[in-house]
Scaffold this motif. Structure first.
Motif, PDB file in Angstrom:
ATOM      1  N   LYS A  80      42.040 -17.941  56.782  1.00  0.00           N
ATOM      2  CA  LYS A  80      41.971 -16.473  56.784  1.00  0.00           C
ATOM      3  C   LYS A  80      41.470 -15.957  55.433  1.00  0.00           C
ATOM      4  O   LYS A  80      40.640 -15.043  55.393  1.00  0.00           O
ATOM      5  CB  LYS A  80      43.341 -15.853  57.093  1.00  0.00           C
ATOM      6  CG  LYS A  80      43.794 -16.034  58.509  1.00  0.00           C
ATOM      7  CD  LYS A  80      45.026 -15.213  58.860  1.00  0.00           C
ATOM      8  CE  LYS A  80      46.112 -15.272  57.838  1.00  0.00           C
ATOM      9  NZ  LYS A  80      47.251 -14.402  58.120  1.00  0.00           N
ATOM     10  N   TRP A  83      37.685 -16.692  55.179  1.00  0.00           N
ATOM     11  CA  TRP A  83      36.934 -15.783  56.047  1.00  0.00           C
ATOM     12  C   TRP A  83      36.925 -14.372  55.457  1.00  0.00           C
ATOM     13  O   TRP A  83      35.896 -13.705  55.429  1.00  0.00           O
ATOM     14  CB  TRP A  83      37.537 -15.785  57.450  1.00  0.00           C
ATOM     15  CG  TRP A  83      36.641 -15.260  58.538  1.00  0.00           C
ATOM     16  CD1 TRP A  83      35.587 -14.395  58.411  1.00  0.00           C
ATOM     17  CD2 TRP A  83      36.729 -15.565  59.926  1.00  0.00           C
ATOM     18  NE1 TRP A  83      35.028 -14.130  59.628  1.00  0.00           N
ATOM     19  CE2 TRP A  83      35.709 -14.845  60.587  1.00  0.00           C
ATOM     20  CE3 TRP A  83      37.574 -16.355  60.684  1.00  0.00           C
ATOM     21  CZ2 TRP A  83      35.523 -14.901  61.962  1.00  0.00           C
ATOM     22  CZ3 TRP A  83      37.379 -16.412  62.050  1.00  0.00           C
ATOM     23  CH2 TRP A  83      36.363 -15.698  62.679  1.00  0.00           C
ATOM     24  N   SER A  84      38.065 -13.936  54.951  1.00  0.00           N
ATOM     25  CA  SER A  84      38.157 -12.609  54.325  1.00  0.00           C
ATOM     26  C   SER A  84      37.225 -12.522  53.117  1.00  0.00           C
ATOM     27  O   SER A  84      36.524 -11.521  52.926  1.00  0.00           O
ATOM     28  CB  SER A  84      39.596 -12.318  53.879  1.00  0.00           C
ATOM     29  OG  SER A  84      40.457 -12.242  54.987  1.00  0.00           O
ATOM     30  N   VAL A  91      40.604 -10.265  57.366  1.00  0.00           N
ATOM     31  CA  VAL A  91      40.313 -10.617  58.756  1.00  0.00           C
ATOM     32  C   VAL A  91      41.108  -9.730  59.703  1.00  0.00           C
ATOM     33  O   VAL A  91      42.199  -9.264  59.377  1.00  0.00           O
ATOM     34  CB  VAL A  91      40.629 -12.100  59.066  1.00  0.00           C
ATOM     35  CG1 VAL A  91      39.728 -13.037  58.292  1.00  0.00           C
ATOM     36  CG2 VAL A  91      42.092 -12.430  58.839  1.00  0.00           C
ATOM     37  N   GLN A  95      40.079 -12.581  64.449  1.00  0.00           N
ATOM     38  CA  GLN A  95      39.649 -13.613  63.507  1.00  0.00           C
ATOM     39  C   GLN A  95      40.837 -14.474  63.072  1.00  0.00           C
ATOM     40  O   GLN A  95      40.708 -15.692  62.923  1.00  0.00           O
ATOM     41  CB  GLN A  95      38.972 -12.960  62.302  1.00  0.00           C
ATOM     42  CG  GLN A  95      37.661 -12.291  62.661  1.00  0.00           C
ATOM     43  CD  GLN A  95      37.157 -11.358  61.564  1.00  0.00           C
ATOM     44  OE1 GLN A  95      37.942 -10.741  60.842  1.00  0.00           O
ATOM     45  NE2 GLN A  95      35.832 -11.251  61.450  1.00  0.00           N
TER      46      GLN A  95
END
Length: 188
Positions: A80, A83-84, A91, A95
């Motif tokens: 996470k 991805w953030s 996210v 996600q």
């Protein structure tokens, strides 16, 4: 994930296994039994092995669940965060669910040998050396007779089921957490 969260999660697993293990023992024996009903299997375990028969595999279940959680949750948080960082904002729940699916699948894969040992212990004939619950002995017996493929028996169905579970559970968890945080900010 802070150490206190991981210790709390581990303690929760130990307690949850007090319920999970007897139901798992009965379920697994029902799955390999040709005709016995669940209550009959439950009664036979109590009569032939006593209460300890219902808890056969408790230690191996806990020793599977704790490493699983120690892999899944930090990996989920790391995915996470990555991805953030890549998208330059936090996210969303969808996600987070995808990250949960990947984390759960990976954790399932790496802990499959422990799951195999747990299953062998739970299904072993009462009084056998495997039934004694020695995880290392169970793993060694599988390695000796079936090699690496035996240690990872069922890895793909396990990964699929746990990935789906991770997607649903961790996505719903994040959605609920976000919702409750918003409610808290809106309340006077």
């Amino acid at each position: 994930m802070p150490v206190t969260h991981m210790l709390a999660a581990s303690a929760g697993e130990v307690v949850a296994c007090l319920i999970r293990v007897p139901s798992e023992v009965v379920k697994q024996r029902a799955q390999v039994s040709a005709s016995s009903g669940t209550f009959h299997i439950f009664s036979n375990i109590l009569c032939q092995e006593g209460i300890q028969g219902l808890y056969r595999g408790y230690k191996s279940t806990v020793l599977r669940e704790i490493p699983f959680s120690l892999v899944q949750f930090p990996l989920w948080e790391s995915l996470k965060a990555l991805w953030s960082w890549r998208q330059d904002h936090v996210v969303n729940s969808w996600q987070s669910a995808v990250c949960g699916a990947f984390a759960g699948g990976f954790a399932a894969a790496v802990t499959t040998p422990l799951d195999v040992a747990k299953t062998r212990i739970m299904l072993a004939k009462a009084g056998s050396s495997t039934a004694s619950g020695n995880i290392l002995s169970a793993l060694h017996a599988v390695w000796r007779t079936q090699g690496l493929s035996g240690l990872f028996a069922g890895v793909f169905p396990r990964m699929a089921a746990i990935s789906l579970g991770g997607f649903i559970f961790l996505g719903a968890y994040d959605q609920t957490r976000s919702f409750l945080s918003e409610l808290g900010r809106e309340s006077p």
